[in-house]
Design an enzyme around this catalytic site. Structure first.
Site, PDB file in Angstrom:
ATOM      1  N   ARG A   1      -9.081  -3.583   0.154  1.00 23.41           N
ATOM      2  CA  ARG A   1      -9.695  -3.716  -0.643  1.00 23.41           C
ATOM      3  C   ARG A   1      -9.099  -1.951  -0.939  1.00 23.41           C
ATOM      4  O   ARG A   1      -9.760  -1.184   0.042  1.00 23.41           O
ATOM      5  CB  ARG A   1     -10.769  -3.600  -0.897  1.00 23.41           C
ATOM      6  CG  ARG A   1     -11.284  -4.956  -1.384  1.00 23.41           C
ATOM      7  CD  ARG A   1     -10.919  -5.327  -2.955  1.00 23.41           C
ATOM      8  NE  ARG A   1     -11.551  -6.862  -3.786  1.00 23.41           N
ATOM      9  CZ  ARG A   1     -10.411  -7.628  -3.339  1.00 23.41           C
ATOM     10  NH1 ARG A   1      -9.114  -7.378  -2.611  1.00 23.41           N
ATOM     11  NH2 ARG A   1     -10.476  -9.118  -3.260  1.00 23.41           N
TER      12      ARG A   1
ATOM     13  N   ASP B   1      -0.942  -2.189  -0.300  1.00 20.76           N
ATOM     14  CA  ASP B   1      -1.150  -3.732  -1.549  1.00 20.76           C
ATOM     15  C   ASP B   1      -2.386  -2.658  -3.224  1.00 20.76           C
ATOM     16  O   ASP B   1      -2.534  -3.908  -3.524  1.00 20.76           O
ATOM     17  CB  ASP B   1      -1.124  -4.967  -1.633  1.00 20.76           C
ATOM     18  CG  ASP B   1      -0.574  -5.947  -2.877  1.00 20.76           C
ATOM     19  OD1 ASP B   1       0.536  -5.720  -2.813  1.00 20.76           O
ATOM     20  OD2 ASP B   1      -1.917  -6.454  -2.545  1.00 20.76           O
TER      21      ASP B   1
ATOM     22  N   GLU C   1      -7.248   1.898  -8.911  1.00 19.91           N
ATOM     23  CA  GLU C   1      -5.609   0.970  -8.854  1.00 19.91           C
ATOM     24  C   GLU C   1      -6.572   0.145 -11.265  1.00 19.91           C
ATOM     25  O   GLU C   1      -5.616  -0.676 -11.437  1.00 19.91           O
ATOM     26  CB  GLU C   1      -5.749  -0.368  -8.518  1.00 19.91           C
ATOM     27  CG  GLU C   1      -6.867  -1.716  -8.358  1.00 19.91           C
ATOM     28  CD  GLU C   1      -6.534  -2.525  -7.365  1.00 19.91           C
ATOM     29  OE1 GLU C   1      -6.273  -3.902  -7.410  1.00 19.91           O
ATOM     30  OE2 GLU C   1      -5.695  -2.269  -6.703  1.00 19.91           O
TER      31      GLU C   1
ATOM     32  N   HIS D   1      -1.041  -5.220  -5.881  1.00 21.53           N
ATOM     33  CA  HIS D   1      -1.695  -5.970  -5.634  1.00 21.53           C
ATOM     34  C   HIS D   1      -0.950  -7.514  -5.426  1.00 21.53           C
ATOM     35  O   HIS D   1      -1.197  -8.595  -6.135  1.00 21.53           O
ATOM     36  CB  HIS D   1      -2.289  -6.041  -6.827  1.00 21.53           C
ATOM     37  CG  HIS D   1      -4.525  -5.959  -6.532  1.00 21.53           C
ATOM     38  ND1 HIS D   1      -5.531  -5.633  -5.843  1.00 21.53           N
ATOM     39  CD2 HIS D   1      -4.633  -7.665  -5.781  1.00 21.53           C
ATOM     40  CE1 HIS D   1      -5.880  -6.424  -5.260  1.00 21.53           C
ATOM     41  NE2 HIS D   1      -5.687  -6.816  -4.851  1.00 21.53           N
TER      42      HIS D   1
END
Length: 356
Positions: A250, A274, A279, A319
Site C-alpha cells: 500500500r 506499484d 495515488e 498499481h
C-alpha cells in the site's frame, strides 16, 4: 443513471434481479470480468467513473455497488449510496483503507472484499520490479530505442546470496519469500503472526534486524495505523547503504518525503513501487491528452510524485501488480460469491466488519 427501478428492502427473489453498479470499470474490467459477473447478475451496469460523492448518484436504484481500490467510500459517499438505495458494497480488491466501514455499518450497508486473488501475481510483480530496478532494464531498453548500445551506467548486482527482507508474510509475502528463496537469496521476514508454512524458507527477525541486514526490503503489509509510514526517516536511517525498497503493498506504507530525502542523499540504492501514498488522483487516469483548456485535470497532478519520478533509480508501475488473467478471474468469481451471499441473505464469508 445506472439503476433506475425501485429498490427492494428485502433479499431479491432471484439473483438475476439484483441490480449492481460496477464503478471504475475500465476496458480491462470489461474484457476480463464482465462475462463472469453478467452470467449471474445480468442487471449489472459497468461505469468507467470512479466512485465519489459526485458520482454516487449513478448508483440510484441499485441494490449493490462493486468498487475498486481507489474508489472513495467515505461516510459522505456512504450516505449518498444509502439515499440511492444501495445496501451492499463489494470491494474488487483486498484493501479497504478508503472505506469508512463503521459509517457504512451504521447506515445499514454491508461491506465485503476479495481477501486473496492469486497472491502469486502480486508477488511475481514485486520480484520483477526488484530485478528491473537492480539491472537497469528500463534504462537499457530506452537506450537501445535511441540507438545507444553502451554499457556504462548499467551495472547491477547478482541477487543470488543477497539478503531480502519481507515485511508482512500473508499470502503475497509468503509467495514472494518463496520466489526469492528459489533465486538463492537469504530471506528474512517480520510479521506479528509468523507463518509456519515458511519454516525453512525464511528466518523471522525483528523489524530492526530486517532493515539493518537486507539488501532489498519488500513490503507486503496491510495499511493499518500501526503500519502507516512503516518506512520513514528513522527506519531508512537504519537500513544498509545502497539498499533498495520494493513496495507492492500500500502506498501509505512509505513516507514519500523521507524516501525522496534518502534518494537525494544516496542512502538508498533505489526504489521500485506499484503503489504511491497519494495515488488516488493519479493512477488509472490518462494525463497524456492534457489541454490548457481543461485546467481541472492538472490541479490533481502531484508535484511530489513528479520529483520522485525524476530520480534515475526509481521505477513505478501504476498499481498493476494484480493485473493478470488469473487474478482478474479470481476477483470476479469472488465478487460473484459475495454478491450471491448478500442477495440470498447468507452470512458474508468475506465481510469487512468495523474495528472494535
Amino acid at each position: 443513471m445506472a439503476c433506475r427501478a425501485a429498490v427492494q428492502a428485502s433479499p431479491v427473489a432471484k439473483l438475476s434481479d439484483l441490480k449492481v453498479a460496477c464503478f471504475s470499470a475500465h476496458k480491462y474490467v470489461l474484457d476480463a470480468q464482465s462475462e463472469i459477473l453478467l452470467s449471474t447478475f445480468p442487471k449489472t451496469t459497468f461505469l468507467a467513473a470512479t466512485l465519489d460523492v459526485d458520482t454516487a448518484k449513478l448508483a440510484e436504484g441499485c441494490d449493490a455497488v462493486l468498487v475498486f481500490v481507489n474508489d472513495d467510500v467515505s461516510a459522505e459517499v456512504g450516505q449518498a449510496l444509502q439515499r440511492n438505495g444501495v445496501r451492499f458494497v463489494g470491494m474488487r480488491c483486498a484493501g479497504f483503507d478508503r472505506v469508512d466501514v463503521q459509517a457504512l455499518n451504521d447506515l445499514g450497508i454491508k461491506v465485503a472484499r476479495v481477501p486473496t486473488y492469486s497472491p502469486e501475481s502480486v508477488a511475481e510483480h514485486s520480484v520483477s520490479l526488484a530485478m528491473a530496478l537492480n539491472r537497469n532494464l528500463v534504462k537499457a531498453h530506452i537506450r537501445v530505442l535511441q540507438g545507444n548500445f553502451t554499457l556504462s551506467g548499467l551495472i547491477g548486482r547478482e541477487l543470488n546470496r543477497k539478503t531480502v527482507g519481507i515485511l508482512g508474510t500473508g499470502a503475497i509475502g509468503t509467495a514472494a519469500a518463496r520466489i526469492w528463496k528459489g533465486i538463492g537469496a537469504t530471506v528474512l521476514a517480520h510479521d506479528i503472526r509468523p507463518n509456519p508454512e515458511l519454516d525453512g524458507v525464511v528466518k523471522y527477525v525483528s523489524k530492526e534486524q530486517l532493515l539493518s541486514q537486507s539488501d532489498f526490503v519488500s513490503l507486503h503489509c496491510p495499511l493499518l495505523p500501526s503500519t502507516f509510514h512503516i518506512i520513514d526517516g528513522d527506519s531508512i536511517s537504519s537500513m544498509k547503504e545502497g539498499a533498495m525498497v520494493i513496495n507492492c503493498g500500500r502506498g501509505g506504507l512509505v513516507d514519500t518525503a523521507a524516501l525522496i530525502d534518502a534518494l537525494e542523499d544516496g542512502k538508498l540504492g533505489g526504489a521500485a513501487m506499484d503503489v504511491y501514498e497519494n495515488e488516488g488522483n493519479l493512477f488509472f487516469q490518462d494525463f497524456t491528452q492534457y489541454s490548457h483548456k481543461d485546467r481541472s485535470q492538472m490541479k490533481v497532478f502531484d508535484r511530489q510524485f513528479q520529483l520522485l519520478m525524476s530520480f534515475p533509480n526509481v521505477l513505478v508501475t501504476p498499481h498493476t501488480a494484480f493485473l493478470t488473467e488469473e487474478a482478474l478471474k479470481a476477483i470476479a468469481e469472488t465478487s460473484v460469491q459475495n454478491l450471491t451471499e448478500f442477495a440470498t441473505n447468507q452470512p458474508l464469508s468475506n465481510e469487512v466488519k468495523p474495528t472494535k
